[in-house]
Every structure is written in structure tokens, then in C-alpha cells.
Design a protein around this motif. Structure first.
Motif, PDB file in Angstrom:
ATOM      1  N   THR A 121      19.793  61.521  22.379  1.00 52.65           N
ATOM      2  CA  THR A 121      20.827  60.596  22.857  1.00 52.65           C
ATOM      3  C   THR A 121      20.200  59.431  23.620  1.00 52.65           C
ATOM      4  OG1 THR A 121      22.438  62.384  22.985  1.00 52.65           O
ATOM      5  CG2 THR A 121      22.907  60.418  24.286  1.00 52.65           C
ATOM      6  N   ALA A 122      19.264  59.741  24.500  1.00 54.77           N
ATOM      7  CA  ALA A 122      18.597  58.687  25.277  1.00 54.77           C
ATOM      8  C   ALA A 122      17.806  57.759  24.357  1.00 54.77           C
ATOM      9  CB  ALA A 122      17.678  59.307  26.320  1.00 54.77           C
ATOM     10  N   ALA A 123      17.130  58.323  23.364  1.00 55.28           N
ATOM     11  CA  ALA A 123      16.347  57.501  22.440  1.00 55.28           C
ATOM     12  C   ALA A 123      17.249  56.607  21.594  1.00 55.28           C
ATOM     13  CB  ALA A 123      15.477  58.386  21.555  1.00 55.28           C
ATOM     14  N   ASN A 124      18.409  57.125  21.185  1.00 57.27           N
ATOM     15  CA  ASN A 124      19.365  56.309  20.429  1.00 57.27           C
ATOM     16  C   ASN A 124      19.853  55.126  21.264  1.00 57.27           C
ATOM     17  OD1 ASN A 124      19.680  57.314  17.778  1.00 57.27           O
ATOM     18  ND2 ASN A 124      20.805  59.082  18.561  1.00 57.27           N
ATOM     19  N   LYS A 125      20.140  55.387  22.533  1.00 56.89           N
ATOM     20  CA  LYS A 125      20.586  54.307  23.419  1.00 56.89           C
ATOM     21  C   LYS A 125      19.496  53.254  23.594  1.00 56.89           C
ATOM     22  CE  LYS A 125      23.920  57.011  26.054  1.00 56.89           C
ATOM     23  NZ  LYS A 125      24.250  57.627  27.348  1.00 56.89           N
ATOM     24  N   LYS A 126      18.257  53.717  23.714  1.00 56.60           N
ATOM     25  CA  LYS A 126      17.143  52.788  23.893  1.00 56.60           C
ATOM     26  C   LYS A 126      16.960  51.924  22.641  1.00 56.60           C
ATOM     27  CE  LYS A 126      12.384  52.679  25.554  1.00 56.60           C
ATOM     28  NZ  LYS A 126      11.262  53.514  26.028  1.00 56.60           N
ATOM     29  N   VAL A 127      17.074  52.534  21.455  1.00 56.31           N
ATOM     30  CA  VAL A 127      16.957  51.770  20.214  1.00 56.31           C
ATOM     31  C   VAL A 127      18.065  50.716  20.146  1.00 56.31           C
ATOM     32  CG1 VAL A 127      17.204  51.909  17.696  1.00 56.31           C
ATOM     33  CG2 VAL A 127      15.703  53.512  18.887  1.00 56.31           C
ATOM     34  N   ALA A 128      19.280  51.102  20.476  1.00 56.10           N
ATOM     35  CA  ALA A 128      20.402  50.150  20.439  1.00 56.10           C
ATOM     36  C   ALA A 128      20.158  48.987  21.407  1.00 56.10           C
ATOM     37  CB  ALA A 128      21.705  50.858  20.777  1.00 56.10           C
ATOM     38  N   ARG A 129      19.647  49.307  22.598  1.00 54.10           N
ATOM     39  CA  ARG A 129      19.366  48.269  23.591  1.00 54.10           C
ATOM     40  C   ARG A 129      18.264  47.325  23.087  1.00 54.10           C
ATOM     41  NH1 ARG A 129      18.449  51.512  27.534  1.00 54.10           N
ATOM     42  NH2 ARG A 129      16.187  51.437  27.517  1.00 54.10           N
ATOM     43  N   ARG A 130      17.225  47.900  22.478  1.00 56.51           N
ATOM     44  CA  ARG A 130      16.119  47.090  21.949  1.00 56.51           C
ATOM     45  C   ARG A 130      16.581  46.224  20.772  1.00 56.51           C
ATOM     46  NH1 ARG A 130      12.974  46.978  26.211  1.00 56.51           N
ATOM     47  NH2 ARG A 130      11.949  48.941  26.659  1.00 56.51           N
ATOM     48  N   GLU A 131      17.485  46.758  19.945  1.00 60.91           N
ATOM     49  CA  GLU A 131      18.020  45.958  18.840  1.00 60.91           C
ATOM     50  C   GLU A 131      18.810  44.773  19.374  1.00 60.91           C
ATOM     51  OE1 GLU A 131      20.127  48.966  16.650  1.00 60.91           O
ATOM     52  OE2 GLU A 131      18.413  49.361  15.331  1.00 60.91           O
ATOM     53  N   ALA A 132      19.580  44.987  20.429  1.00 59.88           N
ATOM     54  CA  ALA A 132      20.346  43.891  21.032  1.00 59.88           C
ATOM     55  C   ALA A 132      19.409  42.850  21.646  1.00 59.88           C
ATOM     56  CB  ALA A 132      21.293  44.441  22.096  1.00 59.88           C
ATOM     57  N   ASP A 133      18.333  43.324  22.296  1.00 60.84           N
ATOM     58  CA  ASP A 133      17.353  42.406  22.873  1.00 60.84           C
ATOM     59  C   ASP A 133      16.684  41.561  21.790  1.00 60.84           C
ATOM     60  OD1 ASP A 133      17.950  43.489  25.347  1.00 60.84           O
ATOM     61  OD2 ASP A 133      16.117  44.722  25.467  1.00 60.84           O
ATOM     62  N   LEU A 134      16.357  42.205  20.657  1.00 61.76           N
ATOM     63  CA  LEU A 134      15.745  41.488  19.553  1.00 61.76           C
ATOM     64  C   LEU A 134      16.708  40.448  18.982  1.00 61.76           C
ATOM     65  CD1 LEU A 134      13.471  40.981  17.536  1.00 61.76           C
ATOM     66  CD2 LEU A 134      14.367  42.884  16.161  1.00 61.76           C
ATOM     67  N   ALA A 135      17.963  40.818  18.831  1.00 66.06           N
ATOM     68  CA  ALA A 135      18.957  39.880  18.311  1.00 66.06           C
ATOM     69  C   ALA A 135      19.094  38.673  19.234  1.00 66.06           C
ATOM     70  CB  ALA A 135      20.299  40.581  18.134  1.00 66.06           C
ATOM     71  N   ALA A 136      19.063  38.914  20.532  1.00 64.62           N
ATOM     72  CA  ALA A 136      19.159  37.808  21.496  1.00 64.62           C
ATOM     73  C   ALA A 136      17.942  36.896  21.396  1.00 64.62           C
ATOM     74  CB  ALA A 136      19.307  38.357  22.912  1.00 64.62           C
ATOM     75  N   ALA A 137      16.765  37.488  21.249  1.00 63.04           N
ATOM     76  CA  ALA A 137      15.544  36.694  21.122  1.00 63.04           C
ATOM     77  C   ALA A 137      15.570  35.883  19.824  1.00 63.04           C
ATOM     78  CB  ALA A 137      14.316  37.598  21.166  1.00 63.04           C
ATOM     79  N   GLN A 138      16.070  36.487  18.760  1.00 59.45           N
ATOM     80  CA  GLN A 138      16.162  35.769  17.489  1.00 59.45           C
ATOM     81  C   GLN A 138      17.154  34.612  17.586  1.00 59.45           C
ATOM     82  OE1 GLN A 138      17.071  39.138  14.980  1.00 59.45           O
ATOM     83  NE2 GLN A 138      14.951  39.284  14.238  1.00 59.45           N
ATOM     84  N   ALA A 139      18.222  34.804  18.341  1.00 55.11           N
ATOM     85  CA  ALA A 139      19.210  33.740  18.511  1.00 55.11           C
ATOM     86  C   ALA A 139      18.616  32.545  19.247  1.00 55.11           C
ATOM     87  CB  ALA A 139      20.433  34.268  19.257  1.00 55.11           C
ATOM     88  N   LYS A 140      17.704  32.824  20.187  1.00 53.84           N
ATOM     89  CA  LYS A 140      17.047  31.745  20.941  1.00 53.84           C
ATOM     90  C   LYS A 140      15.945  31.082  20.107  1.00 53.84           C
ATOM     91  CE  LYS A 140      17.913  33.529  25.564  1.00 53.84           C
ATOM     92  NZ  LYS A 140      17.325  34.052  26.800  1.00 53.84           N
TER      93      LYS A 140
END
Length: 126
Positions: free
Chosen positions: A78-97
């Protein structure tokens, strides 16, 4: 009446002896992992880590069951799934910039998080 009590007592003692017998293979694997970490920490002179690992080993010897290991595994997943989701969101934000350095950094962090998830999803040793 004495015979009945004696037979119940002997059954109880036999059941207790069986329950206190060999730990499950999963618990043995966990114990072996902790023991190898203790050896590595001692080799590096990391006394605080040794103390913590010895405490974990004692807890393993007292309380380890397949059910507790599976519950711990599920918490890690569960913790690893949350971390992956958070990292995917961070990557999407970086790609948007559009910042190439941030995109590369976030991609590396996402890759590490996915590896941790894959490791957490491995089945328990049987």
C-alpha cells in the motif's frame, strides 16, 4: 475425574509444544534476513543499527506468524503504491513545466519507486 483432568492437561501441553515448535518457513526467512543485516551492521561498526536489529530479531522470535508477515507485506504494498502515484504526479508536473533536468530527476525517482513496489509485491518465502 483425575484421569480426565490429566488427559486434558497432557493434550494442552502437547498442543503448546507443537505451537512452540519450528517457525514457519516465512518466519525463518525473515529471521535469516535480520541476522544477515546484524552481521553487516557489526562489520561496519554501526552499533545503533545492531541494537535495533537485535530488537527486531527478538520480536520476530516472539511474535512471528504467517498472518503477521502477510499483513506487514500488505502495508508495504500500500505504501509503495502511494509512493508510485505521488512520483507519477511529480513527473507529470515536471513534464508540464518542460524542465528537462526536473523531468529526468522525477523519472529516476519514479523508476526507484516502481522497483520498490515490485519488491514489495514479491510473495513471502514458503
Amino acid at each position: 475425574m483425575k484421569r480426565l483432568f490429566a488427559s486434558i492437561l497432557s493434550l494442552f501441553c502437547a498442543a503448546s509444544a507443537m505451537a512452540a515448535g519450528e517457525p514457519s518457513p516465512a518466519c525463518q526467512a525473515k529471521r535469516a534476513n535480520i541476522e544477515s543485516q546484524i552481521a553487516a551492521a557489526k562489520a561496519k561498526g554501526n552499533d545503533r543499527r545492531v541494537v535495533g536489529l537485535e530488537s527486531a530479531l527478538a520480536a520476530n522470535k516472539r511474535h512471528c506468524t504467517d498472518a503477521s508477515l502477510e499483513a506487514e507485506r500488505q502495508r508495504h504494498i500500500t505504501a509503495a503504491n502511494k509512493k508510485v502515484a505521488r512520483r507519477e504526479a511529480d513527473l507529470a508536473a515536471a513534464q508540464a513545466k518542460g524542465d528537462a533536468k526536473k523531468i529526468a530527476k522525477q523519472q529516476r525517482q519514479l523508476d526507484v519507486a516502481r522497483e520498490e513496489l515490485t519488491e514489495a509485491q514479491k510473495p513471502l518465502a514458503q
